[in-house]
Design a protein around this motif. Structure first.
Motif, PDB file in Angstrom:
ATOM      1  N   ASP A  94       0.730  -1.220   0.015  1.00 46.37           N
ATOM      2  CA  ASP A  94      -0.157   0.021   0.156  1.00 46.37           C
ATOM      3  C   ASP A  94       0.692   1.326  -0.065  1.00 46.37           C
ATOM      4  O   ASP A  94       0.319   2.273  -0.157  1.00 46.37           O
ATOM      5  CB  ASP A  94      -0.978   0.009   0.918  1.00 46.37           C
ATOM      6  CG  ASP A  94      -0.437  -0.108   2.374  1.00 46.37           C
ATOM      7  OD1 ASP A  94       0.786  -0.368   2.469  1.00 46.37           O
ATOM      8  OD2 ASP A  94      -1.106  -0.213   3.420  1.00 46.37           O
TER       9      ASP A  94
ATOM     10  N   GLU B 273      -0.583  10.679   2.505  1.00 47.22           N
ATOM     11  CA  GLU B 273      -0.009  10.829   3.667  1.00 47.22           C
ATOM     12  C   GLU B 273       1.664  10.897   3.511  1.00 47.22           C
ATOM     13  O   GLU B 273       2.056  10.393   2.693  1.00 47.22           O
ATOM     14  CB  GLU B 273      -0.039   9.760   4.613  1.00 47.22           C
ATOM     15  CG  GLU B 273      -1.574   9.596   4.900  1.00 47.22           C
ATOM     16  CD  GLU B 273      -1.813   8.376   6.217  1.00 47.22           C
ATOM     17  OE1 GLU B 273      -1.777   8.648   7.186  1.00 47.22           O
ATOM     18  OE2 GLU B 273      -1.745   7.306   5.652  1.00 47.22           O
TER      19      GLU B 273
ATOM     20  N   ARG C  69       7.748  10.685  16.575  1.00 49.48           N
ATOM     21  CA  ARG C  69       7.731  11.326  15.316  1.00 49.48           C
ATOM     22  C   ARG C  69       7.935  12.704  15.248  1.00 49.48           C
ATOM     23  O   ARG C  69       6.999  13.459  15.755  1.00 49.48           O
ATOM     24  CB  ARG C  69       6.592  11.004  14.325  1.00 49.48           C
ATOM     25  CG  ARG C  69       6.671   9.385  14.189  1.00 49.48           C
ATOM     26  CD  ARG C  69       6.000   8.885  12.758  1.00 49.48           C
ATOM     27  NE  ARG C  69       5.518   7.702  12.529  1.00 49.48           N
ATOM     28  CZ  ARG C  69       6.303   6.555  12.284  1.00 49.48           C
ATOM     29  NH1 ARG C  69       7.520   6.676  12.567  1.00 49.48           N
ATOM     30  NH2 ARG C  69       5.729   5.263  12.367  1.00 49.48           N
TER      31      ARG C  69
END
Ligand code: G16
Length: 544
Positions: free
Chosen positions: A282, A364, A497
């Motif tokens: 994906d 994204e 992150r």
């Protein structure tokens, strides 16, 4: 064949994360662990009874055994039919495609995505709903509730099925249909893109392409679509044999892990386009000869050039990006007068927008791009979109990027990951940061002034559901942003992150060094969040 009710005790750690339940493989293999989670899924999804369930995985270690367990549990839980990818293989986007095409009530996909596989690696289970997309939060919450309250699970004692034999088989009263993992997906791709045009350009050697499947699930898809249908030389498709441990590597298509592809694309005589995809197919990484396209820029370029592809020629309804993704696509949307949505991290948040026809493209920063054709991000689709754009515009990737930045400005962007830090320390960092938020607005850091700071909260425009604490944002007056989030996909400790973004539309400053451009923001992040102190690290483990 009889159906057994096996007594069990709940595990307290079966809360699905950003994308399903991900754990160390050994953790998943402990007695009853997989069975409990699957029973929780069946309990939370009564709509599956008597209906079709799609099943497959990325082929990592334990995939085949888990498939047998799930088939026997599906039969014992009254599922009408299972559509299974041959050999237990289905990429995540192909599973989404099958659910939609065959009107299945849901799907179970076995994958820990880009995380390493093998006995020492990671394993995962995702549940997708009838629209083909990841289960939304209300469903994952219900799965978690059932997992915490489970006392038994149901399983047939039938013998293992031959999952490599296409066709129909029977398990208790359930039908199992074993299908080719690629056929339906490839047909959908042919509807969206101009295969004739791409094939011609490839045959004329005017479009040279290289693809790295990273020994993960997209190998068979790449061979069928790029080689058989588009005529790309077989040697240009590398690592196409799916392996249970991905050849010992990290099937993560980024500059740090797709080293082989990066070397080709930065070497002499590099092809026009280089691409890679991840464990379950994906994600995608896009490179031109000697250049890398950030996922955020890739989304913006696809939006700006969508009319090149037949499937998108009628125009876009709108676009969406996850909050930490750079605002490059926002600029395209603004100029085109398109709605642009900002969602939390997690593909599931795009589902309602796509179902309500509010958006056509979404993406994204984490190397995921997709569209309304299915309800998952889609690696091969993104690569085909790029091939279609290059075939139609007939310009090198570097030139396309350059033109794009000249028109819209450039969003310098990078993500710094601090991996495997102690969970409590990561939580303390976030808690201390949250406590400062109200005092940060107006604070000056050199030439940068903070316009505001918040903890991102999202109200779904379709069902009005609210998702809070989706990442801490420091928003600067010049449009720069710093975002702090804890990953929801790791399996060891916590991953911090840190997302850095700076906008530049001075035509003389469009080709600066990314990390140098972002260094002042990284310094502010350290000053505000004391990352070194909390993590004990002097720098990030991975920079993308
Ligand atoms: C999953 C989700 C994505 C998300 C990514 C990273 O991708 O589907 O929406 O952006 O994880 O999430 P996090 O920052 O929480 O680790 P994948 O490809 O891993 O399934």
């Amino acid at each position: 064949m009889t159906i057994q009710r096996t007594e069990t005790r709940p595990f307290d750690d079966q809360k699905p994360g950003t994308s399903g339940l991900r754990k160390k493989t050994a953790h998943f293999r402990q007695p009853h662990y997989l069975e409990n989670f699957i029973q929780a899924v069946f309990n939370a999804a009564p709509e599956l009874r008597g209906q079709t369930l799609v099943l497959g995985g990325d082929g990592r270690f334990y995939n085949r055994q888990a498939i047998q367990v799930i088939l026997k549990m599906a039969a014992a839980n009254g599922i009408g039919k299972v559509l299974l990818g041959r050999g237990g293989l289905l990429s995540t986007p192909a599973a989404s495609c099958l659910i939609r095409k065959h009107g299945a009530a849901g799907g179970i996909i076995l994958s820990a995505s880009h995380n390493p596989g093998g006995a020492e690696g990671d394993f995962g289970v995702k549940y997708n709903i009838a629209n083909g997309g990841p289960a939304p939060e209300k469903v994952t919450e219900s799965i978690y509730w059932h997992a915490r309250n489970l006392t038994t699970y149901a399983i047939s004692d039938a013998a293992d099925l031959n999952i490599d034999q296409p066709g129909l088989q029977q398990l208790e009263t359930m039908t199992v249909e074993i299908v080719d993992p690629v056929t339906d997906y490839a047909a959908l791709m042919e509807e969206l893109f101009d295969f004739d045009l791409i094939r011609d350009r490839i045959a004329q050697k005017k479009l040279r392409f290289c693809f790295d499947a990273m020994h993960a699930v997209t190998g068979p898809y790449a061979v069928e679509i790029f080689h058989h249908r588009l005529g790309v030389a077989r040697e240009a498709l590398i690592h196409c044999q799916p392996l249970e441990d991905f050849g010992g590597a990290h099937p993560d298509p980024n500059l740090a892990h797709a080293k082989h592809l990066v070397a080709i694309m930065q070497g002499a005589g590099a092809p026009d386009l280089g691409a890679a995809s991840d464990g379950d197919g994906d994600r995608n990484m896009i490179m031109g000869a000697g250049c890398f396209v950030t996922p955020s820029d890739s989304l913006a370029l696809l939006a700006a050039n969508a009319q090149c592809a037949p499937g998108y020629r009628e125009g876009l309804r709108g676009v969406a990006r996850s909050m930490p993704t750079s605002q490059a696509v926002d600029m395209v949307a603004r100029q085109a007068g398109l709605p642009c949505y900002e969602t939390p991290t997690g593909w599931k948040f795009f589902g309602n927008l796509l179902d309500a026809d509010k958006i056509t493209l979404c993406g994204e920063e984490s190397f995921g791009t997709g569209s309304s054709h299915i309800r998952e991000k889609d690696g091969i689709w993104a690569v085909l979109f790029w091939l279609n754009i290059l075939a139609s515009r007939q310009q090198p990737v570097r030139e396309l990027l350059d033109q794009h930045w000249r028109r819209y400005g450039r969003h310098y962007y990078s993500r710094h990951d601090y991996e495997g830090i102690a969970k409590e320390r990561a939580q303390t960092l976030m808690t201390e940061l949250r406590a400062q938020l109200s005092q940060l607005a107006g604070r000056r850091f050199g030439e940068l002034v903070l316009a505001g700071a918040d903890d991102f909260s999202y109200t779904d425009p379709v069902d009005r559901s609210v998702s809070q604490h989706q990442g801490i944002r420091l928003l600067f007056e010049d449009g720069s942003r710093i975002v702090f989030r804890l990953s929801g996909t790791g399996t060891e400790g916590a991953t911090l992150r840190l997302y850095l973004e700076r906008y530049q539309n001075d035509q003389a400053r469009l080709h600066d060094d990314t990390q140098q451009t972002l260094a002042p923001l990284a310094a502010i992040a350290e000053q505000v969040a004391h990352i070194q102190h909390h993590t004990g690290r002097t720098g990030p483990d991975v920079i993308t």
